[in-house]
Design a protein around this motif. Structure first.
Motif, short mmCIF file in Angstrom:
data_model
loop_
_atom_site.label_atom_id
_atom_site.label_comp_id
_atom_site.label_asym_id
_atom_site.label_seq_id
_atom_site.Cartn_x
_atom_site.Cartn_y
_atom_site.Cartn_z
N LYS A 30 -32.80 -14.82 67.36
CA LYS A 30 -31.94 -14.31 66.30
C LYS A 30 -31.08 -13.16 66.84
O LYS A 30 -29.89 -13.12 66.59
CB LYS A 30 -32.78 -13.86 65.10
N THR A 90 -23.00 -11.27 56.57
CA THR A 90 -23.97 -12.35 56.38
C THR A 90 -25.06 -12.27 57.44
O THR A 90 -26.25 -12.40 57.12
CB THR A 90 -23.27 -13.73 56.42
N SER A 91 -24.68 -12.03 58.68
CA SER A 91 -25.66 -11.90 59.75
C SER A 91 -26.57 -10.70 59.52
O SER A 91 -27.77 -10.76 59.76
CB SER A 91 -24.97 -11.75 61.10
N ASP A 101 -28.98 -11.73 56.72
CA ASP A 101 -29.92 -12.77 57.15
C ASP A 101 -30.94 -12.27 58.15
O ASP A 101 -32.07 -12.75 58.17
CB ASP A 101 -29.16 -13.95 57.78
#
Length: 146
Positions: free
Chosen positions: A6, A111-112, A115
């Motif tokens: 990630k 968004t990253s 998330d």
């Protein structure tokens, strides 16, 4: 190991985002005649270069292979800029074009952050947050030209 993957994706996204910004700036600068907006765009170019450098350092630290943006995407951006400035290279139009690109970057980066923030390495999160804040500031600077 999942956290590293990630983090690696986020490092690659930060690098790609900054590289796309640098490319779009390089494409639009020849079209800009207004001194004030040109100076702002050049200042932003320097900031994106710093982010690229930091992302490259993190990529090295995390053993991540960062890649240049897709050549097709770069070509599409170039043609959009050329078409967008062909009949109107006013500061307002340039600002609108830059705002659109900046907002796209902010949306993707936020968004990253949402998330991955629970498991993200602190250095990665710090650089991601730094880039988001930079781009939000850039958006505000461009609004002054509208």
């Amino acid at each position: 190991m999942a956290d590293l993957k990630k983090d690696s994706e986020i490092i690659a996204e930060i690098y790609r985002n900054a590289q796309l910004a640098l490319t779009s700036i390089s494409d639009i600068l020849p079209e800009v005649e207004d001194v004030a907006i040109k100076e702002e765009i050049l200042r932003q170019h320097e900031e994106y270069e710093k982010v690229c450098s930091k992302a490259a350092e993190l990529a090295h630290k995390f053993d991540v292979d960062v890649k240049e943006p897709n050549p097709m995407k770069k070509a599409m951006m170039w043609s959009a800029i050329k078409m967008g400035t062909a009949n109107d290279n006013s500061p307002q139009n340039i600002a609108q074009m830059m705002i659109r690109g900046t907002v796209n970057g902010i949306t993707s980066l936020r968004t990253s952050l949402t998330d991955g923030s629970k498991f993200m390495d602190e250095e990665v999160k710090s650089l991601l947050t730094e880039l988001i804040e930079l781009e939000e500031g850039f958006e505000e600077k461009f609004k002054a030209f509208l």
